[in-house]
Motif scaffolding. Structure first.
Motif, PDB file in Angstrom:
ATOM      1  N   ALA B  26       0.846  -1.197   0.000  1.00 59.96           N
ATOM      2  CA  ALA B  26       0.000   0.000   0.000  1.00 59.96           C
ATOM      3  C   ALA B  26       0.881   1.246   0.000  1.00 59.96           C
ATOM      4  CB  ALA B  26      -0.921  -0.011   1.205  1.00 59.96           C
ATOM      5  N   ALA B  27       1.968   1.207   0.775  1.00 57.91           N
ATOM      6  CA  ALA B  27       2.856   2.366   0.863  1.00 57.91           C
ATOM      7  C   ALA B  27       3.547   2.600  -0.480  1.00 57.91           C
ATOM      8  CB  ALA B  27       3.881   2.160   1.970  1.00 57.91           C
ATOM      9  N   PHE B  28       4.007   1.527  -1.122  1.00 61.17           N
ATOM     10  CA  PHE B  28       4.670   1.645  -2.425  1.00 61.17           C
ATOM     11  C   PHE B  28       3.695   2.180  -3.474  1.00 61.17           C
ATOM     12  CE2 PHE B  28       8.725  -0.536  -1.771  1.00 61.17           C
ATOM     13  CZ  PHE B  28       9.472   0.081  -2.747  1.00 61.17           C
ATOM     14  N   GLY B  29       2.437   1.768  -3.360  1.00 58.67           N
ATOM     15  CA  GLY B  29       1.428   2.210  -4.309  1.00 58.67           C
ATOM     16  C   GLY B  29       1.198   3.713  -4.268  1.00 58.67           C
ATOM     17  N   LEU B  30       1.568   4.341  -3.166  1.00 58.02           N
ATOM     18  CA  LEU B  30       1.355   5.782  -3.039  1.00 58.02           C
ATOM     19  C   LEU B  30       2.355   6.584  -3.865  1.00 58.02           C
ATOM     20  CD1 LEU B  30       0.596   6.068   0.772  1.00 58.02           C
ATOM     21  CD2 LEU B  30      -1.007   6.183  -1.126  1.00 58.02           C
ATOM     22  N   PRO B 125      -1.056   3.840   5.699  1.00 57.23           N
ATOM     23  CA  PRO B 125      -0.359   4.774   4.795  1.00 57.23           C
ATOM     24  C   PRO B 125      -1.301   5.761   4.117  1.00 57.23           C
ATOM     25  CG  PRO B 125      -0.254   2.525   3.948  1.00 57.23           C
ATOM     26  CD  PRO B 125      -0.818   2.440   5.312  1.00 57.23           C
ATOM     27  N   VAL B 126      -2.514   5.298   3.747  1.00 61.32           N
ATOM     28  CA  VAL B 126      -3.441   6.193   3.055  1.00 61.32           C
ATOM     29  C   VAL B 126      -3.853   7.351   3.972  1.00 61.32           C
ATOM     30  CG1 VAL B 126      -5.749   6.374   2.042  1.00 61.32           C
ATOM     31  CG2 VAL B 126      -4.266   4.485   1.412  1.00 61.32           C
ATOM     32  N   ALA B 127      -4.066   7.052   5.262  1.00 58.91           N
ATOM     33  CA  ALA B 127      -4.450   8.109   6.206  1.00 58.91           C
ATOM     34  C   ALA B 127      -3.327   9.136   6.348  1.00 58.91           C
ATOM     35  CB  ALA B 127      -4.788   7.497   7.559  1.00 58.91           C
ATOM     36  N   VAL B 128      -2.088   8.663   6.424  1.00 63.58           N
ATOM     37  CA  VAL B 128      -0.949   9.579   6.528  1.00 63.58           C
ATOM     38  C   VAL B 128      -0.891  10.461   5.285  1.00 63.58           C
ATOM     39  CG1 VAL B 128       1.579   9.707   6.604  1.00 63.58           C
ATOM     40  CG2 VAL B 128       0.374   8.019   7.997  1.00 63.58           C
ATOM     41  N   PHE B 129      -1.069   9.815   4.140  1.00 65.66           N
ATOM     42  CA  PHE B 129      -1.022  10.534   2.872  1.00 65.66           C
ATOM     43  C   PHE B 129      -2.129  11.587   2.800  1.00 65.66           C
ATOM     44  CE2 PHE B 129      -1.690  10.904  -1.738  1.00 65.66           C
ATOM     45  CZ  PHE B 129      -0.387  11.112  -2.144  1.00 65.66           C
ATOM     46  N   LEU B 130      -3.341  11.182   3.221  1.00 67.36           N
ATOM     47  CA  LEU B 130      -4.484  12.095   3.191  1.00 67.36           C
ATOM     48  C   LEU B 130      -4.237  13.304   4.080  1.00 67.36           C
ATOM     49  CD1 LEU B 130      -7.777  10.012   3.210  1.00 67.36           C
ATOM     50  CD2 LEU B 130      -6.885  11.502   1.443  1.00 67.36           C
ATOM     51  N   ALA B 131      -3.596  13.054   5.232  1.00 70.26           N
ATOM     52  CA  ALA B 131      -3.330  14.152   6.156  1.00 70.26           C
ATOM     53  C   ALA B 131      -2.496  15.232   5.476  1.00 70.26           C
ATOM     54  CB  ALA B 131      -2.621  13.628   7.402  1.00 70.26           C
ATOM     55  N   PHE B 132      -1.567  14.798   4.609  1.00 71.96           N
ATOM     56  CA  PHE B 132      -0.720  15.762   3.894  1.00 71.96           C
ATOM     57  C   PHE B 132      -1.499  16.491   2.801  1.00 71.96           C
ATOM     58  CE2 PHE B 132       2.852  13.401   5.718  1.00 71.96           C
ATOM     59  CZ  PHE B 132       3.662  14.468   6.083  1.00 71.96           C
ATOM     60  N   GLN B 133      -2.483  15.789   2.232  1.00 70.00           N
ATOM     61  CA  GLN B 133      -3.204  16.348   1.085  1.00 70.00           C
ATOM     62  C   GLN B 133      -4.528  16.967   1.515  1.00 70.00           C
ATOM     63  OE1 GLN B 133      -2.054  16.271  -2.031  1.00 70.00           O
ATOM     64  NE2 GLN B 133      -0.259  15.008  -1.666  1.00 70.00           N
ATOM     65  N   TRP B 134      -4.721  17.132   2.833  1.00 72.03           N
ATOM     66  CA  TRP B 134      -6.039  17.442   3.355  1.00 72.03           C
ATOM     67  C   TRP B 134      -6.694  18.627   2.670  1.00 72.03           C
ATOM     68  CZ3 TRP B 134      -9.119  14.198   5.145  1.00 72.03           C
ATOM     69  CH2 TRP B 134     -10.276  14.601   5.785  1.00 72.03           C
TER      70      TRP B 134
END
Lengths: 267, 268
Positions: B26-30, B125-134
């Motif tokens: 999932a992390a690599f997919g980001l 990982p998706v939640a971490v990513f979303l937090a950056f893109q909020w």
């Protein structure tokens, strides 16, 4: 010199064997070429749709991006021709203990592990990449000089060496985890950004990381810019070749260290 | 029903072994996802570019890909098709023909288990990513749309499974199904809206693609979320989606029946 000739002979034999093996399944062989063409067409279609809504992306025009996709295709398919199958096979060699047999051969072990299988089918797909490069150059209305073509060959080899070295290090993880197919799958995600214009990424952690640590934003971008004549200084060329050498040296270190951890799977 | 719940629970336990692998995946997919988002930012930032492209603001475009990532986590087939083809090739499937267990329901239970674990792992990982893109994320247009998205995602998962299952069953006839799996995947990748929202295409091509089942795997649920598809069109779309799920189910059953007739139990 004598050793070099012996390695060339062995490689010739391995190639011949791979081709004969491949020709046993002719339909499958052709189907694979078609599937790879389909994926390349997909990338071109994607960019065609994006350029239907914009004139340029980060300073790259439509045909410059097509050129970039062509360069990426050439590097990626050559990587397939020489290395991918072999690297993804390393974990199986370890799991089954077949690596023992190779260790006993009077040849460099890394050589045998890396180039055993030669994928002739992907040569056709790399050729398709070259055709698309030619097409894009014709549309751009420019033709690189002989010296630029020579530089192109050099940077493509450097890019190939980078992909090979990075992927080889990842494959070495199999010495510890035994199963490592998922890791190579992960590497495929990196290819997806190699075919994007580096300038589309804002200066920051992401761009720095994928330029200097995992140089995905160099391997296809630099050859494309060289052919398109948009390189303003030889800096990126030198950087690419230098990083390729560094990656290869690092992978040799990782390989030796990993081998020390090898304990045969069979008795 | 009980025995399939049991399969589900065994599937959950077996898949949990791969939780680190899933997290990694999932992390690599980001990485490519971030690449796509940067690319769109660059396009919207071009001099002379409008704030809206084909009715999408930058935030909506970014959200398209983010919601798509979540729909994908819920519905993607991971190893299922390869395993099914493997079962047929090594003759493992014989035991299912002899026992009172239905192979399709068995695989569906395993698929559900895999998706549950994967989605849970991917959440981190998706939640971490979303937090950056909020700042770039837009919410669902309405509560109704969110409900419809959830339903459409569930149906998309079933459709995805039946398609993958049917393609894998070709192993009854051919030695190596991987070319078929990859061809199917390539078609799906472009026609389902994985690369870009389908309404960016010329209208006639968009209409043609809507006549195939592919948009109902990804573009449709995401379109509901963003309000690109709403009102009567949303309900009609759900109806069409149910039709495709049923059609794919019947096709899967038919192909299995034909395949078993051809089956010679190699190695069994």
């Amino acid at each position: 010199m004598k050793t070099l000739r012996r390695y060339a002979q062995v490689y010739g034999a391995l190639m011949r064997y791979s081709v004969i093996h491949e020709m046993q399944f002719k339909v499958n062989f052709l189907l694979w070429i078609v599937v790879e063409c389909l994926w390349f067409g997909l990338q071109l279609a994607y960019m065609a749709v994006l350029y239907g809504h914009t004139e340029s992306i980060a300073g790259w025009t439509r045909w410059q991006v097509v050129l970039l996709l062509g360069c990426n295709q050439v590097v990626q398919q050559l990587f397939h021709v020489f290395f991918v199958t072999n690297l993804s096979n390393l974990s199986e060699l370890i799991r089954r203990g077949t690596l023992d047999l190779l260790i006993l051969q009077p040849m460099n072990l890394r050589f045998l592990v890396s180039v055993k299988k030669f994928e002739i089918g992907n040569v056709a797909n790399a050729g398709l990449g070259l055709v698309v490069i030619g097409w894009a150059l014709a549309k751009l209305g420019q033709w690189p000089s002989a010296l630029e073509w020579l530089g192109f060959v050099v940077v493509c080899c450097a890019g190939l060496l980078i992909h090979y070295s990075l992927c080889f290090m990842l494959a070495c993880v199999a010495f510890w985890t035994v199963r490592a197919q998922g890791i190579l799958w992960g590497y495929y995600n990196l290819f997806n950004i190699a075919r994007l214009p580096a300038e589309a990424f804002p200066r920051g952690l992401y761009r720095t990381f994928f330029t200097w640590v995992l140089p995905m934003l160099l391997v296809s971008n630099v050859p494309a810019r060289l052919l398109a004549g948009t390189l303003t200084s030889p800096g990126p060329l030198v950087a690419l070749v230098g990083i390729a050498a560094a990656c290869f040296a690092a992978s040799e270190g990782v390989w030796r260290w990993s081998l020390r951890h090898y304990s045969s799977a069979s008795s | 029903m009980g025995k399939y719940l049991h399969v589900l629970s065994i599937g959950l336990q077996n898949t949990l072994v791969y939780r680190a692998n899933f997290l990694f995946r999932a992390a690599f997919g980001l990485i490519p996802l971030a690449g796509t988002l940067y690319l769109w930012r660059a396009i919207y930032g071009e001099p002379g570019a409008g704030a809206v492209i084909n009715g999408y603001t930058l935030a909506q475009m970014m959200s398209y890909y983010l919601v798509l990532t979540m729909v994908d986590a819920f519905t993607a087939v991971a190893e299922d098709d390869w395993q099914i083809a493997g079962d047929i090739k090594d003759g493992q499937i014989s035991q299912f023909l002899l026992k009172p267990i239905d192979y399709l329901q068995y695989r569906l239970s395993l698929y559900a288990a895999g998706r549950l674990i994967y989605t849970t792992c991917a959440l981190v990982p998706v939640a971490v990513f979303l937090a950056f893109q909020w700042s770039a994320v837009v919410g669902p247009v309405s509560v109704l749309a969110l409900g419809q998205t959830a339903l459409a995602t569930l149906l998309a998962g079933m459709l995805q499974f039946f398609i993958a299952y049917t393609v894998a069953l070709l192993a009854f006839w051919v030695l190596d199904v991987s070319t078929f799996i990859f061809t199917q995947f390539a078609l799906e990748y472009i026609a389902s809206g994985h690369l870009f929202p389908l309404d960016l295409l010329p209208p006639w091509l968009h209409q043609v693609l809507m006549g195939t089942p592919y948009p109902y795997l990804a573009y449709f649920p995401v379109g509901l979320y963003l309000g690109r598809i709403s009102g009567n069109a949303a309900w009609l779309g759900l109806g069409i989606q149910i039709f495709w799920v049923l059609a794919a189910y019947l096709l899967a059953r038919l192909v299995f029946r034909l395949g078993v007739r051809k089956y010679s139990a190699v190695g069994g």
